[in-house]
Design a protein around this motif. Sequence first.
Motif, PDB file in Angstrom:
ATOM      1  N   ARG A  57       0.826  -1.219   0.000  1.00 21.82           N
ATOM      2  CA  ARG A  57       0.000   0.000   0.000  1.00 21.82           C
ATOM      3  C   ARG A  57       0.852   1.257   0.000  1.00 21.82           C
ATOM      4  O   ARG A  57       0.471   2.275  -0.565  1.00 21.82           O
ATOM      5  N   ALA A  58       2.014   1.194   0.625  1.00 24.93           N
ATOM      6  CA  ALA A  58       2.876   2.370   0.707  1.00 24.93           C
ATOM      7  C   ALA A  58       3.326   2.804  -0.681  1.00 24.93           C
ATOM      8  O   ALA A  58       3.418   4.003  -0.966  1.00 24.93           O
ATOM      9  N   CYS A  59       3.597   1.848  -1.562  1.00 25.56           N
ATOM     10  CA  CYS A  59       4.029   2.186  -2.924  1.00 25.56           C
ATOM     11  C   CYS A  59       2.911   2.844  -3.713  1.00 25.56           C
ATOM     12  O   CYS A  59       3.124   3.837  -4.402  1.00 25.56           O
ATOM     13  N   SER A  60       1.717   2.296  -3.633  1.00 24.16           N
ATOM     14  CA  SER A  60       0.611   2.827  -4.422  1.00 24.16           C
ATOM     15  C   SER A  60       0.033   4.097  -3.812  1.00 24.16           C
ATOM     16  O   SER A  60      -0.617   4.879  -4.499  1.00 24.16           O
ATOM     17  N   GLN A  61       0.263   4.332  -2.540  1.00 24.40           N
ATOM     18  CA  GLN A  61      -0.252   5.523  -1.875  1.00 24.40           C
ATOM     19  C   GLN A  61       0.352   6.790  -2.477  1.00 24.40           C
ATOM     20  O   GLN A  61      -0.326   7.796  -2.616  1.00 24.40           O
ATOM     21  N   TYR A  62       1.611   6.727  -2.861  1.00 25.67           N
ATOM     22  CA  TYR A  62       2.293   7.907  -3.377  1.00 25.67           C
ATOM     23  C   TYR A  62       2.413   7.930  -4.896  1.00 25.67           C
ATOM     24  O   TYR A  62       2.632   8.972  -5.481  1.00 25.67           O
ATOM     25  N   ALA A  63       2.304   6.789  -5.528  1.00 24.83           N
ATOM     26  CA  ALA A  63       2.398   6.716  -6.994  1.00 24.83           C
ATOM     27  C   ALA A  63       1.106   6.117  -7.514  1.00 24.83           C
ATOM     28  O   ALA A  63       0.839   4.938  -7.329  1.00 24.83           O
ATOM     29  N   ARG A  64       0.301   6.921  -8.170  1.00 24.25           N
ATOM     30  CA  ARG A  64      -1.053   6.508  -8.563  1.00 24.25           C
ATOM     31  C   ARG A  64      -1.093   5.260  -9.429  1.00 24.25           C
ATOM     32  O   ARG A  64      -1.887   4.369  -9.197  1.00 24.25           O
ATOM     33  N   GLY A  65      -0.239   5.173 -10.445  1.00 25.10           N
ATOM     34  CA  GLY A  65      -0.264   4.014 -11.338  1.00 25.10           C
ATOM     35  C   GLY A  65       0.654   2.892 -10.900  1.00 25.10           C
ATOM     36  O   GLY A  65       0.880   1.950 -11.629  1.00 25.10           O
ATOM     37  N   GLY A  66       1.201   3.007  -9.717  1.00 28.13           N
ATOM     38  CA  GLY A  66       2.183   2.037  -9.258  1.00 28.13           C
ATOM     39  C   GLY A  66       3.580   2.528  -9.567  1.00 28.13           C
ATOM     40  O   GLY A  66       3.775   3.381 -10.431  1.00 28.13           O
ATOM     41  N   ALA A  67       4.544   2.020  -8.838  1.00 28.36           N
ATOM     42  CA  ALA A  67       5.916   2.489  -9.013  1.00 28.36           C
ATOM     43  C   ALA A  67       6.864   1.305  -9.140  1.00 28.36           C
ATOM     44  O   ALA A  67       6.579   0.202  -8.679  1.00 28.36           O
TER      45      ALA A  67
END
Length: 145
Positions: A57-67
């Motif tokens: 969740r931490a990755c998608s929380q800041y990068a909308r399309g995934g990082a």
Amino acid sequence: MNQEKSVFPLCGLALSSFLAMGCILDVEPSAHRRPRPVQAVGSLTVDWTVSNRTESRACSQYARGGADFELIIYRGSREVTREYARCEDFSMTVDLPPDDYTATATLVERGDDRPVTTTLKLDRIDIVHGAALNLDVDFPSSSFL
């Protein structure tokens, strides 16, 4: 006339046998070949967190399309390799020949490679034959663009 009928097939059989011998391949290793030298390697493992967390969740929380995690490794000023892993993996290992390196680590948009964080510089990476070097990095919430 009778001789012609028996001579031509025999000549054809002999010719085809001769030609077939030229098509045989020798696949056994030659005594003259030297084995390829095995290059000595060490490894670099980079573990990362997002705001000190390893939750997907931490990755998608800041990068909308995934990082994705992008690691670029340099020897001097020359780029040696560019590696990617999903942000949610939170770890990457790269095998390298022994030497001194530097690297940059960035979270980038998945499929776009546009940075979503500031770039972290990793200095003084000393890879030693047969050894594993582990580095930990964190992308705090303030590093997101």
